[in-house]
Design an enzyme around this catalytic site. Structure first.
Site, PDB file in Angstrom:
ATOM      1  N   ARG A 164       0.780  -1.205   0.037  1.00 47.63           N
ATOM      2  CA  ARG A 164       0.128  -0.065  -0.250  1.00 47.63           C
ATOM      3  C   ARG A 164       0.732   1.095  -0.060  1.00 47.63           C
ATOM      4  NH1 ARG A 164      -3.258  -3.339  -0.856  1.00 47.63           N
ATOM      5  NH2 ARG A 164      -5.390  -3.589  -0.136  1.00 47.63           N
ATOM      6  N   SER A 238     -10.985  -0.992   2.867  1.00 41.94           N
ATOM      7  CA  SER A 238     -10.324  -1.214   4.102  1.00 41.94           C
ATOM      8  C   SER A 238     -10.181   0.256   4.779  1.00 41.94           C
ATOM      9  CB  SER A 238      -9.089  -1.820   4.299  1.00 41.94           C
ATOM     10  OG  SER A 238      -9.225  -3.216   3.342  1.00 41.94           O
ATOM     11  N   GLU A 333      -5.776   3.543   6.140  1.00 35.77           N
ATOM     12  CA  GLU A 333      -5.356   3.651   4.716  1.00 35.77           C
ATOM     13  C   GLU A 333      -6.026   4.574   3.679  1.00 35.77           C
ATOM     14  OE1 GLU A 333      -7.140   2.019   1.508  1.00 35.77           O
ATOM     15  OE2 GLU A 333      -6.163  -0.224   1.778  1.00 35.77           O
TER      16      GLU A 333
HETATM   17  N1  EPU Z   1     -10.847 -11.664   9.451  1.00 33.98           N
HETATM   18  C1  EPU Z   1     -11.224 -11.719  10.667  1.00 33.98           C
HETATM   19  N2  EPU Z   1     -12.690 -11.225  10.936  1.00 33.98           N
HETATM   20  C2  EPU Z   1     -13.311 -10.844   9.754  1.00 33.98           C
HETATM   21  C3  EPU Z   1     -12.602 -10.751   8.680  1.00 33.98           C
HETATM   22  C4  EPU Z   1     -11.512 -10.961   8.329  1.00 33.98           C
HETATM   23  O1  EPU Z   1     -10.569 -11.794  11.574  1.00 33.98           O
HETATM   24  O2  EPU Z   1     -14.353 -10.674  10.265  1.00 33.98           O
HETATM   25  C5  EPU Z   1      -9.240 -11.775   9.360  1.00 33.98           C
HETATM   26  C6  EPU Z   1      -9.217 -13.270   8.870  1.00 33.98           C
HETATM   27  O3  EPU Z   1      -8.038 -14.017   9.515  1.00 33.98           O
HETATM   28  C7  EPU Z   1      -8.800 -13.263   7.637  1.00 33.98           C
HETATM   29  C8  EPU Z   1      -8.144 -11.964   7.567  1.00 33.98           C
HETATM   30  O4  EPU Z   1      -8.633 -11.063   8.426  1.00 33.98           O
HETATM   31  O5  EPU Z   1      -8.025 -14.286   6.873  1.00 33.98           O
HETATM   32  C9  EPU Z   1      -7.991 -11.384   6.016  1.00 33.98           C
HETATM   33  O6  EPU Z   1      -9.337 -10.895   5.691  1.00 33.98           O
HETATM   34  P1  EPU Z   1      -9.587 -10.406   4.234  1.00 33.98           P
HETATM   35  O7  EPU Z   1      -9.194 -11.655   3.260  1.00 33.98           O
HETATM   36  O8  EPU Z   1     -10.926  -9.968   4.200  1.00 33.98           O
HETATM   37  O9  EPU Z   1      -8.528  -9.447   3.939  1.00 33.98           O
HETATM   38  P2  EPU Z   1      -8.158  -7.934   4.576  1.00 33.98           P
HETATM   39  O10 EPU Z   1      -6.491  -8.138   5.200  1.00 33.98           O
HETATM   40  O11 EPU Z   1      -8.877  -7.476   5.735  1.00 33.98           O
HETATM   41  C10 EPU Z   1      -6.926  -7.077   2.419  1.00 33.98           C
HETATM   42  C11 EPU Z   1      -6.873  -5.548   1.503  1.00 33.98           C
HETATM   43  C12 EPU Z   1      -8.273  -5.755   0.901  1.00 33.98           C
HETATM   44  C13 EPU Z   1      -8.347  -6.687  -0.160  1.00 33.98           C
HETATM   45  C14 EPU Z   1      -8.243  -7.979   0.812  1.00 33.98           C
HETATM   46  C15 EPU Z   1      -8.409  -9.245  -0.054  1.00 33.98           C
HETATM   47  C16 EPU Z   1      -5.548  -4.288   3.036  1.00 33.98           C
HETATM   48  C17 EPU Z   1      -5.811  -2.868   4.020  1.00 33.98           C
HETATM   49  N3  EPU Z   1      -7.067  -4.642   2.671  1.00 33.98           N
HETATM   50  O12 EPU Z   1      -8.057  -6.957   3.404  1.00 33.98           O
HETATM   51  O13 EPU Z   1      -8.446  -4.370   0.102  1.00 33.98           O
HETATM   52  O14 EPU Z   1      -9.674  -6.781  -0.814  1.00 33.98           O
HETATM   53  O15 EPU Z   1      -7.112  -8.066   1.490  1.00 33.98           O
HETATM   54  O16 EPU Z   1      -7.097  -9.337  -0.729  1.00 33.98           O
HETATM   55  O17 EPU Z   1      -4.602  -4.709   2.811  1.00 33.98           O
HETATM   56  C18 EPU Z   1      -8.658  -1.896   0.337  1.00 33.98           C
HETATM   57  O18 EPU Z   1      -7.515  -1.971   0.420  1.00 33.98           O
HETATM   58  O19 EPU Z   1      -9.595  -1.253   0.657  1.00 33.98           O
HETATM   59  C19 EPU Z   1      -9.252  -3.480   0.312  1.00 33.98           C
HETATM   60  C20 EPU Z   1     -10.574  -3.827   0.467  1.00 33.98           C
END
Ligand code: EPU
Length: 337
Positions: A164, A238, A333
């Site tokens: 990012r 996010s 972010e």
């Molecule tokens: N998780 C929880 N509770 C929840 C949801 C998620 O504990 O309710 C934990 C789980 O362990 C899960 C982990 O968070 O495995 C990761 O969740 P997710 O795959 O939804 O991804 P994220 O890390 O929350 C990032 C990006 C998103 C992108 C997704 C998918 C960032 C800040 N965000 O989210 O990007 O779509 O991965 O690759 O890196 C954005 O930047 O606006 C965005 C949506």
């Protein structure tokens, strides 16, 4: 060039916050961009560039001039046996570019389907999702340098991409206007399926040997189920970045929470902010018209008529609770103005 005064930004930010811009200028070509800078006395202190408004939170009316790039052409500029170089204008909608590449079976950005925003904004925060990041495909960025009013080109290596992050958030901050982005897409693409539940979802749909179109389609499904549609519920994806911690901090958390999810990246441990927020008891937490989204608490949503200040204060209260519980400081972010 079109100039509007006292212009409502409600339809130009995905939180749908109703603030006004003193001046709003729509630029329809790179020539117009140059003309604008020749004609108006603007600088980093009184100018704000706005793309799709999908990564910004306005907390007050804007007294700067807002510049909105509306040119959106696309062309294939070069091709060899393995790759095609595609040049897209900054004003183009990002997802339109993803759809184009998938239709042509050109690989590299299919997992970045449905990310809101414009092509020009994509390199700034090196957008990433489901195992792909823009930096893996980006060839070069063309930009207008406001300090000497010249058009310039940066190749991938000089963009200093990180998680990012890019040169546009650091050395070049406030100096640049991205006008065009060139991607290097693969002609014989291998799908990327190793992130989270992508592979499982494909199997569930009976797909064992997926094409990039299958993967892109599954990711659209996953995102639609998990993330709120900004056209219906205001949000900017996010709200916070996933924090990186050192091994000592990680070990402390792991002692208390053996199930803590983590990813090793760039020599540190990345912990999902969504998990930290959930474990702080804030998943689906709502105050007035602002809340964390019940399916993905890293997304802060505007359920109706929340003001930018209310959203900001809510986000800061989330940050404070996570800090008190885990001693980890979440960093937005989203750009807060
Ligand atoms: N998780 C929880 N509770 C929840 C949801 C998620 O504990 O309710 C934990 C789980 O362990 C899960 C982990 O968070 O495995 C990761 O969740 P997710 O795959 O939804 O991804 P994220 O890390 O929350 C990032 C990006 C998103 C992108 C997704 C998918 C960032 C800040 N965000 O989210 O990007 O779509 O991965 O690759 O890196 C954005 O930047 O606006 C965005 C949506």
């Amino acid at each position: 060039m079109k100039l509007f005064e006292n212009f409502s930004l409600k339809d130009f930010n995905s939180f749908h916050v109703d603030v006004k811009a003193e001046k709003f200028v729509v630029i329809e070509s790179t020539e117009e961009l140059k003309e604008f800078f020749d004609e108006f006395d603007v600088n980093k202190n009184n100018l704000l560039l706005l793309g799709g408004g999908s990564n910004i939170l306005f907390t007050k009316d804007v007294d700067s001039t807002i510049l909105h790039l509306a040119f959106q052409n696309l062309s294939e500029v070069q091709e060899d046996n393995n790759f095609v170089l595609i040049e897209a204008d900054a004003g183009m909608n990002w997802d339109e570019l993803v759809k184009y590449s998938v239709e042509k079976n050109l690989g590299g950005i299919e997992n970045l389907a449905l990310i809101p925003g414009t092509v020009g904004a994509a390199p700034i925060q090196n957008i990433g999702a489901y195992g792909q990041e823009l930096k893996d495909t980006l060839f070069q960025v063309k930009y207008f340098d406001m300090s000497d009013k010249k058009f310039k080109v940066l190749d991938n290596a000089h963009c200093k991409f990180g998680y990012r992050d890019s040169i546009f958030k650091n050395d070049l901050q406030y100096k640049f206007i991205i006008t065009k982005v060139t991607l290097r897409l693969k002609k014989n693409p291998e799908p990327t399926v190793n992130y989270g539940n992508v592979e499982n979802e494909l199997k569930k749909s009976g797909i064992t040997d997926p094409t990039i179109a299958d993967v892109s389609c599954i990711i659209r499904k996953i995102r639609t189920e998990k993330l709120p549609d900004p056209a219906k519920i205001g949000n900017a994806g996010s709200f916070f970045k996933n924090p990186f911690v050192d091994d000592v901090t990680f070990q402390k958390i792991k002692n208390d929470f053996p199930d803590v999810p983590s990813f090793r990246q760039e020599g540190k441990v990345k912990i999902p902010a969504a998990w930290l927020i959930e474990k702080s008891g804030l998943k689906g937490f709502r105050k007035g018209d602002v809340g964390t989204y019940p399916n993905q608490p890293l997304v802060i949503v505007n359920y109706g008529n929340a003001t930018g200040k209310e959203i900001y204060n809510f986000a800061m209260s989330i940050k404070q609770t996570v800090l008190e519980k885990f001693n980890i400081e979440l960093e937005p972010e989203v750009n807060v103005i």
